[in-house]
Design a protein around this motif. Structure first.
Motif, PDB file in Angstrom:
ATOM      1  N   HIS A 148       0.832  -1.201   0.000  1.00 59.40           N
ATOM      2  CA  HIS A 148       0.000   0.000   0.000  1.00 59.40           C
ATOM      3  C   HIS A 148       0.870   1.256   0.000  1.00 59.40           C
ATOM      4  CE1 HIS A 148      -2.772  -3.131   1.434  1.00 59.40           C
ATOM      5  NE2 HIS A 148      -3.735  -2.372   0.943  1.00 59.40           N
ATOM      6  N   ASP A 149       0.208   2.409  -0.157  1.00 61.59           N
ATOM      7  CA  ASP A 149       0.950   3.666  -0.090  1.00 61.59           C
ATOM      8  C   ASP A 149       1.638   3.784   1.265  1.00 61.59           C
ATOM      9  OD1 ASP A 149      -0.657   5.697   1.788  1.00 61.59           O
ATOM     10  OD2 ASP A 149      -2.112   4.481   0.711  1.00 61.59           O
ATOM     11  N   PHE A 150       2.687   4.611   1.362  1.00 63.17           N
ATOM     12  CA  PHE A 150       3.541   4.611   2.564  1.00 63.17           C
ATOM     13  C   PHE A 150       2.831   5.139   3.811  1.00 63.17           C
ATOM     14  CE2 PHE A 150       5.074   9.023   3.390  1.00 63.17           C
ATOM     15  CZ  PHE A 150       4.473   9.673   2.321  1.00 63.17           C
ATOM     16  N   LEU A 151       1.687   5.801   3.645  1.00 58.40           N
ATOM     17  CA  LEU A 151       0.977   6.311   4.826  1.00 58.40           C
ATOM     18  C   LEU A 151      -0.132   5.368   5.308  1.00 58.40           C
ATOM     19  CD1 LEU A 151       0.820  10.076   3.779  1.00 58.40           C
ATOM     20  CD2 LEU A 151       2.233   9.062   5.580  1.00 58.40           C
ATOM     21  N   TRP A 152      -0.358   4.284   4.567  1.00 60.68           N
ATOM     22  CA  TRP A 152      -1.449   3.352   4.897  1.00 60.68           C
ATOM     23  C   TRP A 152      -1.284   2.775   6.298  1.00 60.68           C
ATOM     24  CZ3 TRP A 152      -1.590  -2.191   5.312  1.00 60.68           C
ATOM     25  CH2 TRP A 152      -2.861  -2.766   5.227  1.00 60.68           C
ATOM     26  N   ARG A 153      -0.092   2.246   6.595  1.00 66.22           N
ATOM     27  CA  ARG A 153       0.111   1.634   7.914  1.00 66.22           C
ATOM     28  C   ARG A 153       0.171   2.686   9.025  1.00 66.22           C
ATOM     29  NH1 ARG A 153       6.205  -0.081   9.302  1.00 66.22           N
ATOM     30  NH2 ARG A 153       7.353   1.696   8.484  1.00 66.22           N
ATOM     31  N   ILE A 154       0.592   3.884   8.648  1.00 67.11           N
ATOM     32  CA  ILE A 154       0.692   4.975   9.625  1.00 67.11           C
ATOM     33  C   ILE A 154      -0.701   5.418  10.075  1.00 67.11           C
ATOM     34  CG2 ILE A 154       1.527   7.329   9.977  1.00 67.11           C
ATOM     35  CD1 ILE A 154       3.806   5.302   9.493  1.00 67.11           C
ATOM     36  N   HIS A 155      -1.584   5.593   9.070  1.00 67.61           N
ATOM     37  CA  HIS A 155      -2.924   6.130   9.345  1.00 67.61           C
ATOM     38  C   HIS A 155      -3.676   5.264  10.355  1.00 67.61           C
ATOM     39  CE1 HIS A 155      -6.318   8.579   7.186  1.00 67.61           C
ATOM     40  NE2 HIS A 155      -6.314   8.783   8.469  1.00 67.61           N
TER      41      HIS A 155
END
Lengths: 274, 274
Positions: free
Chosen positions: A108-115
């Protein structure tokens, strides 16, 4: 480039859109937090205030706080988080440590796991490492092109703006140590069997990339420090001064947010508890 | 405001930043897809192409597709998704239906629950309702202020840009029916015991807000249609024409993405399978 947050702190708030030179910020600077006994006393006060403010934030259930910590290896992320938040009700605090992304996360995009780890209303979220790794370690190791990290700076600014719109106050801290201080701390980890679990041989390879990391950090911080979501460079060779500098900023921000427990929605006097 | 995607489709691609008037787009327009037999034949071809392209997308494991479907009640979201994707390998398709947000979801920014369902590399993601509900139903019911939905338009554009940067092609479809067509379809749901599970008395209350929804839709579509992540208004009174219009756009986009299974990383001829 950057300015001290006030005359009474060694912390430096990074000014949006203007170049930052980390070499101009002394990691040893601890004035006026250079009196160990006074710092310890003040830290106790700040932790009490933070504990009170966190309870109000939780009761209010409207706003939240996200604290992002980045540093070179041994920079003091774990210690700062422990010293700031020990004593605060853990029911209202969520600490997320971001390691190497999993295969599913890389899909996924790099902010997916962050969000997924952003704090809910009433909570204090803490990121031990963060989405910033994706413009730091990936850049230094040549895994991404300049075009990609520039794109990611914008994605990060937009993402943090979304969080701000949702009621989250975002504060970001770069714990700034010197290369000499890192050498001492790595040696201490090697020498002390109790600390040895924190040491990895790979740390020495990263240390060789010190200068490239400093460049990547100062560019990323300048590109993503905004009025609403500022970066602070915290001189961090002195652990006590570091802890006070961070705590002062966090407590001041929470005080400014002024969380208010909701008023009773019923007639308090009419409640007869037999 | 808006322009037909080509001379040979009733679909209208919404032009970024220019006003859109849904009243100017005829929900009955089905030319040149007005010949039922021809449409059925063409839909079979398109589904075969989609199935091939999806397998390549999956094998390539680099790009992904997100299809967003919005419509008034009875607009045909379920039917369109079924008719488009039945026959495609479900291992590569993820359909997410967004209902009323849960308490936990409401504790976060409005895109938090959405982001969790974005498709991973190689996948086709489908949203049956979406983040757009948060500038539509909330607006029409007076739950948010103009300031908030304007802010959300920007958050949505930024979010979809992030997905695009991550390799996801975002296509958005508004299935456009007339108020008269909705009346017929609601009546059919009431009359037909097999369809009755889809009817709720609350649907009539929403129907009374028809005009407010049309205004909210046309503003949201105009504000969030971008060159990379366009909105298409699909005249949808004729279900066959609707299905072909959507399928043509999806297949054309995937063909343009041109997914390529990776070349063998080994010497094929040297593999002797005894």
């Amino acid at each position: 480039m950057a300015s001290a947050t006030s005359a009474t702190t060694p912390a430096v708030r990074v000014q949006p859109g203007t170049p930052l030179r980390l070499a101009d910020i002394d990691p040893d600077n601890n004035a006026p937090f250079d009196h160990k006994k006074k710092v310890e006393k003040r830290l106790d006060e700040l932790r009490d205030q933070l504990s009170d403010l966190q309870e109000k934030l939780y009761a209010e259930h409207r706003q939240s706080v996200l604290l992002v910590f980045q540093a070179m290896d041994t920079g003091g992320k774990d210690g700062t988080i422990r010293n700031l938040l020990t004593g605060v009700n853990p029911a209202g605090v969520e600490v997320a440590a971001f390691k190497q992304p999993s295969a599913e996360e890389l899909n996924h995009d790099f902010l997916w796991r962050i969000h997924q780890h952003t704090p809910g209303r009433g909570h204090i979220g803490v990121f031990n490492r963060s989405h910033y790794e994706d413009v730091l370690v990936t850049r230094v190791h040549g895994l991404i092109e300049p075009f990609t990290w520039q794109q990611r700076y914008q994605d990060i600014v937009n993402f943090e703006q979304l969080l701000t719109h949702g009621g989250t106050r975002v504060l970001k801290f770069f714990l700034h140590i010197s290369k000499e201080e890192q050498a001492k701390r790595l040696q201490a980890r090697l020498d002390n069997p109790k600390k040895r679990w924190k040491y990895e041989p790979g740390d020495l390879k990263e240390r060789q990339l010190w200068d490239a990391y400093q460049v990547a950090y100062q560019e990323a911080l300048a590109a993503t420090s905004t009025p609403a979501c500022p970066w602070y460079v915290i001189p961090a060779n002195d652990k006590h001064a570091r802890d006070q500098a961070v705590a002062e900023i966090v407590v001041a921000a929470l005080a400014e947010m002024n969380p208010q427990p909701p008023a009773a929605t019923f007639d308090v006097a009419a409640q007869v508890i037999a």
